[in-house]
Write an enzyme that holds these catalytic residues in place. Sequence first.
Site, PDB file in Angstrom:
ATOM      1  N   LYS A 140     -61.172  -4.340  26.034  1.00  0.00           N
ATOM      2  CA  LYS A 140     -59.763  -4.616  27.120  1.00  0.00           C
ATOM      3  C   LYS A 140     -60.123  -4.848  28.809  1.00  0.00           C
ATOM      4  O   LYS A 140     -60.123  -5.413  29.300  1.00  0.00           O
ATOM      5  CB  LYS A 140     -58.629  -5.181  26.485  1.00  0.00           C
ATOM      6  CG  LYS A 140     -57.981  -6.232  27.606  1.00  0.00           C
ATOM      7  CD  LYS A 140     -56.255  -6.195  26.590  1.00  0.00           C
ATOM      8  CE  LYS A 140     -55.604  -4.858  27.174  1.00  0.00           C
ATOM      9  NZ  LYS A 140     -54.422  -5.176  26.594  1.00  0.00           N
ATOM     10  N   ASP A 159     -55.661 -10.000  25.905  1.00  0.00           N
ATOM     11  CA  ASP A 159     -54.430  -9.493  25.936  1.00  0.00           C
ATOM     12  C   ASP A 159     -53.891 -10.464  25.615  1.00  0.00           C
ATOM     13  O   ASP A 159     -54.328 -11.606  24.603  1.00  0.00           O
ATOM     14  CB  ASP A 159     -53.962  -9.187  27.295  1.00  0.00           C
ATOM     15  CG  ASP A 159     -53.557 -10.297  28.306  1.00  0.00           C
ATOM     16  OD1 ASP A 159     -53.999 -11.521  27.944  1.00  0.00           O
ATOM     17  OD2 ASP A 159     -53.377 -10.134  29.379  1.00  0.00           O
TER      18      ASP A 159
END
Length: 219
Positions: A140, A159
Amino acid sequence: MTYNKFEVERIKNIYNNIKPDIINRISEFENIFKLGSEEDIITELIFCVFTPQSKARKCWEAVCDLKNNNVLFTGKPQDILPYINSVRFKNRKSEYAYIARSFFTDNNGLFNIKKTLLGFDDKRELRNYLAENIKGYGYKEASHFLRNIGFGKNLAILDRHILKNLVKLNIIDEIPKSISKKKYSEIELKIEKFCNKINIRMDYLDLVLWYSEAGEIFK
């Protein structure tokens, strides 16, 4: 896969309303690498060290404070720490920021991050490299950093805001409790198929979904 038609239309409407702003923002990201300095890239690298479980705007304010006080590019962890009180896990992240910066510093004390990044033709291979070598980075954070320097055209930033919208759209069934590299890639592939179907680039979709949650386009 049957997508939620109502949510798909909602996303398309948002995209059509803010498309010029999205294109402009992505262009700004691309120019950070094309026109920016080594320090500009390091700034984005450290910003994404700070962001996990913290508010993006607060993290950016912290980065700006570090830069304005001549600490961002030269400070040790103890020098960084007083300026990042708004960042969660600040003790750990002050060390991570220092280590990340040091990783892209040559023997002469000069940053060499642009040359390293340009050594990868495949952006997913580059993401793997960053996730494996930058302390505090997973897929991420590496995807976020690459998007913020214009390298994220086909990368997903998973996220919780994005995952929540993926469930609404019926792209995934539920928000995973944890995301392995394999799981991340599986979800990313599903997003890629969705993007191809609705004809919206993946990095554009990320900003659309972020906007749908926050009401703004940021970083």
